[in-house]
Design an enzyme around this catalytic site. Structure first.
Site, short mmCIF file in Angstrom:
data_model
loop_
_atom_site.label_atom_id
_atom_site.label_comp_id
_atom_site.label_asym_id
_atom_site.label_seq_id
_atom_site.Cartn_x
_atom_site.Cartn_y
_atom_site.Cartn_z
N ASP A 145 9.69 7.63 7.14
CA ASP A 145 10.82 6.76 6.82
C ASP A 145 12.02 7.21 7.66
O ASP A 145 11.94 8.20 8.38
CB ASP A 145 11.12 6.80 5.31
CG ASP A 145 11.50 8.19 4.84
OD1 ASP A 145 11.63 9.11 5.68
OD2 ASP A 145 11.65 8.38 3.63
N ASP B 20 18.30 1.89 7.95
CA ASP B 20 18.91 0.70 7.35
C ASP B 20 20.02 1.13 6.41
O ASP B 20 20.10 2.29 6.02
CB ASP B 20 17.85 -0.15 6.62
CG ASP B 20 17.01 0.66 5.63
OD1 ASP B 20 17.05 1.91 5.69
OD2 ASP B 20 16.33 0.05 4.80
N GLN C 111 16.33 -6.47 4.58
CA GLN C 111 17.20 -6.23 3.42
C GLN C 111 17.75 -7.57 2.92
O GLN C 111 17.30 -8.62 3.35
CB GLN C 111 18.32 -5.26 3.80
CG GLN C 111 17.83 -3.83 4.09
CD GLN C 111 17.36 -3.10 2.83
OE1 GLN C 111 17.55 -3.57 1.70
NE2 GLN C 111 16.74 -1.94 3.01
N ASP D 168 3.58 2.12 -0.18
CA ASP D 168 3.63 3.56 -0.43
C ASP D 168 4.36 3.79 -1.73
O ASP D 168 5.17 2.96 -2.15
CB ASP D 168 4.42 4.30 0.67
CG ASP D 168 5.92 4.13 0.46
OD1 ASP D 168 6.42 3.02 0.72
OD2 ASP D 168 6.58 5.07 0.01
N CYS E 163 -16.50 6.89 -10.81
CA CYS E 163 -15.57 7.26 -9.73
C CYS E 163 -16.25 8.22 -8.75
O CYS E 163 -16.87 9.21 -9.17
CB CYS E 163 -14.32 7.89 -10.33
SG CYS E 163 -13.17 8.51 -9.08
N CYS F 137 -14.80 10.28 -6.71
CA CYS F 137 -13.95 11.41 -6.28
C CYS F 137 -14.61 12.74 -6.67
O CYS F 137 -15.42 12.79 -7.59
CB CYS F 137 -12.56 11.29 -6.89
SG CYS F 137 -12.36 12.08 -8.49
N CYS G 20 -14.52 13.67 -10.49
CA CYS G 20 -15.43 12.95 -11.38
C CYS G 20 -16.89 13.22 -11.03
O CYS G 20 -17.73 13.38 -11.92
CB CYS G 20 -15.14 11.46 -11.35
SG CYS G 20 -13.52 11.03 -11.99
N HIS H 178 -8.21 12.59 -7.85
CA HIS H 178 -8.74 11.40 -8.51
C HIS H 178 -7.81 10.19 -8.30
O HIS H 178 -8.28 9.10 -7.97
CB HIS H 178 -8.94 11.65 -10.01
CG HIS H 178 -9.24 10.41 -10.77
ND1 HIS H 178 -10.51 9.87 -10.85
CD2 HIS H 178 -8.43 9.54 -11.41
CE1 HIS H 178 -10.46 8.74 -11.53
NE2 HIS H 178 -9.21 8.51 -11.88
ZN LIG Z 1 -12.32 10.42 -10.08
#
Ligand SMILES: [Zn+2]
Length: 414
Positions: free
Chosen positions: A91, A145, A191, A270, A308, A310, A313, A339
Site C-alpha cells: 500500500d 491517496d 476515492q 485484502d 478442510c 489445511c 485439519c 486454517h
Molecule cells: Zn483447516
C-alpha cells in the site's frame, strides 16, 4: 504485468483472470493475506508459500519506519529481506498515516505527520511514497491517496477525491521516470466517499489516466458505512472501470463481502480480519465462524472442519486441543491462522472454479445457504446479488435479516 481474462460468469459480473507479475502467476479473483511487518503474524513465509498463497500485502508505512529503507536496500528489496518468492503488493502508506497518527496534516505537497518513534515531523509526498515502494520492490504498488473515513461528510470528501487525482498524476510521473515500470505496476485508487457523483467524477478522471496505471483499487470503503451503501459504490466502480484492468477492493475480508464483490466484478481483496480473528480464537468455516474459546468445544475431538485440506485439519488437531490452548499458547494462533488463510483461499478458489464451470450462481446459493441458513441472510447481500441476476432466496425459505448479519458480529467479537 500480463492480465488475461479467461472466463466470465454468464449471469453476474464475475470473471476469472490470470495476472502474471515478476514473481509468477496469480489467478484472480484472489484474497491477499496481510503481512504488515513483512510477516503474516504467526507464520513463516515458507509456510505461507506451502499453503499455495501467491500474493501477499506488505505495509509501506511500517516498513519505511522499521527496518527502514537503508536496510531494505541493502537486503535487495522486501522479497529478499523476508524470503518471500511470490508476488507482493504494497500500500502507499496513506491509510496508516490517517488511522495511526493523531497529528497528520494533509497539504497539497503531501501528508505531514509525527514519527511515532522520534516524534519528529515527517513529510510523505506522492513522489516519496512511490520511491519507497520502488525500494521495497513490490510487484504491485499503490498511489498515495488523500484518505478520508467513509463516515466523513461535507466538502472534505470532494477535496480529498480531487487531491487524490492530482496526486495520481505525480505518482505516475515518478513511476515513469524511475525505469521500474517493467517490473513494478502502479495502481490508482478511486476515492469519492459514499457520494455517487464524486465517485463518478473520480472514475472519469482516473480512467482518463489509464495509460499510466496497471490496475485500479476502490478505496475509502469498509470504514463502518452502511453495507447497503457499500455494495452500491462497489458496483458503480466495478461497472465503470476498464474491463482489461484488475480491480482491487481494499479492506474486504468477510466471506460474504468477498463473494458479493466478486459477483459485482472485483478481482482482488485484502484484510487483516482472517488472521487477526485467528489470534482471538475464531476459526472460519463454511458453516460460519467457530469460536474455539467456548467451553462446548472442550470435549469435541474432531478437527475444525473434516473436509478442510489445511495442515491443522488434515493432521486432525482436535477442537478440544485448540480450545485447551487457544489465546494462551502461540501454537494455537499458528494453527488457526493456517486454517483461516486456507479457508479464504478456498472461498475464492471455489469461486474461480465455479465461474469457469458456468455454475457461479449455484455456488453463491449453496455458500450462503451453508453459511447463513441457520441465522438468516443479510439483506444487503440478497439485494446486491439480485442486482446482478442471482436470487439467493430462489427455492429457499431462509430468513432475511437487516444489517450485517449475526455471523458478522460473532466473527468480529473476540
Ligand atoms: Zn483447516
Amino acid at each position: 504485468m500480463q492480465f488475461e481474462i479467461i472466463a466470465k460468469c454468464h449471469t453476474t459480473k464475475a470473471r476469472v483472470s490470470r495476472m502474471t507479475l515478476a514473481h509468477g502467476v496469480t489467478m484472480l479473483p484472489t484474497f491477499m493475506p496481510v503481512a504488515t511487518q513483512a510477516a503474516i503474524k504467526g507464520l513463516t513465509p515458507q509456510q505461507v508459500e506451502l499453503l499455495g498463497v501467491t500474493l501477499i500485502l506488505n505495509n509501506t508505512y511500517h516498513l519505511n519506519l522499521r527496518p527502514g529503507l537503508k536496510v531494505l536496500n541493502e537486503a535487495g528489496g522486501a522479497h529478499k529481506f523476508q524470503g518471500w518468492h511470490r508476488n507482493l503488493l504494497t500500500d502507499s502508506g496513506g491509510f496508516q498515516l490517517v488511522s495511526l497518527s493523531k497529528f497528520t496534516t494533509i497539504t497539497e505537497e503531501g501528508a505531514l505527520f509525527a514519527s511515532p518513534f522520534t516524534g519528529e515531523p515527517t513529510m510523505l509526498t506522492p513522489e516519496e511514497s512511490i520511491s519507497i515502494q520502488h525500494a521495497i520492490g513490490a510487484d504491485i504498488i499503490m498511489q498515495l491517496d488523500d484518505v478520508v473515513s467513509s463516515l466523513t461528510t461535507g466538502p472534505r470528501v470532494g477535496e480529498a477525491m480531487e487531491r487524490s487525482v492530482r496526486w495520481l498524476d505525480r505518482c505516475i510521473r515518478q513511476h515513469e521516470q524511475s525505469g521500474k515500470k517493467d517490473t513494478q505496476n502502479l495502481f490508482a485508487i478511486v476515492q469519492g466517499g459514499l457520494d455517487p457523483a464524486l465517485r463518478d467524477r473520480c472514475l472519469d478522471e482516473m480512467i482518463a489516466r489509464r495509460d499510466g496505471v496497471a490496475g485500479y483499487a476502490i478505496g475509502g470503503l469498509s470504514g463502518g458505512e452502511e453495507k447497503d451503501t457499500f455494495w452500491r459504490i462497489i458496483k458503480q466502480c466495478a461497472d465503470k472501470l476498464p474491463e482489461e484492468r484488475p480491480r482491487y477492493s481494499m479492506g474486504i475480508g468477510f466471506a460474504e463481502d468477498l463473494l458479493v464483490c466478486v459477483a459485482l466484478g472485483v478481482d482482488m481483496a485484502d484484510c487483516v480480519f482472517p488472521t487477526r480473528t485467528a489470534r482471538f480464537g475464531v476459526a472460519l468455516t463454511h458453516q460460519g465462524p467457530l469460536n474455539l474459546k467456548l467451553s462446548k468445544h472442550a470435549q469435541d475431538f474432531g478437527p475444525i472442519d473434516e473436509a478442510c485440506p489445511c495442515p491443522t485439519c488434515s493432521e486432525k488437531t482436535s477442537r478440544a486441543m485448540l480450545h485447551h490452548i487457544v489465546t494462551h499458547e502461540t501454537v494455537a494462533a499458528h494453527a488457526l491462522t493456517i486454517h483461516n488463510i486456507v479457508f479464504q483461499a478456498q472461498v475464492m478458489g471455489r469461486a474461480r472454479s465455479a465461474i469457469i464451470a458456468g455454475t457461479f450462481p449455484d455456488y453463491l446459493r449453496s455458500f450462503f445457504s451453508n453459511y447463513f441458513g441457520d441465522t438468516g441472510y443479510p439483506e444487503w447481500c440478497v439485494n446486491a446479488l439480485r442486482s446482478v441476476g442471482v436470487d439467493l432466496l430462489e427455492n429457499n425459505p431462509a430468513n432475511v435479516v437487516p444489517g450485517k448479519g449475526a455471523k458478522w458480529e460473532y466473527a468480529k467479537s473476540p
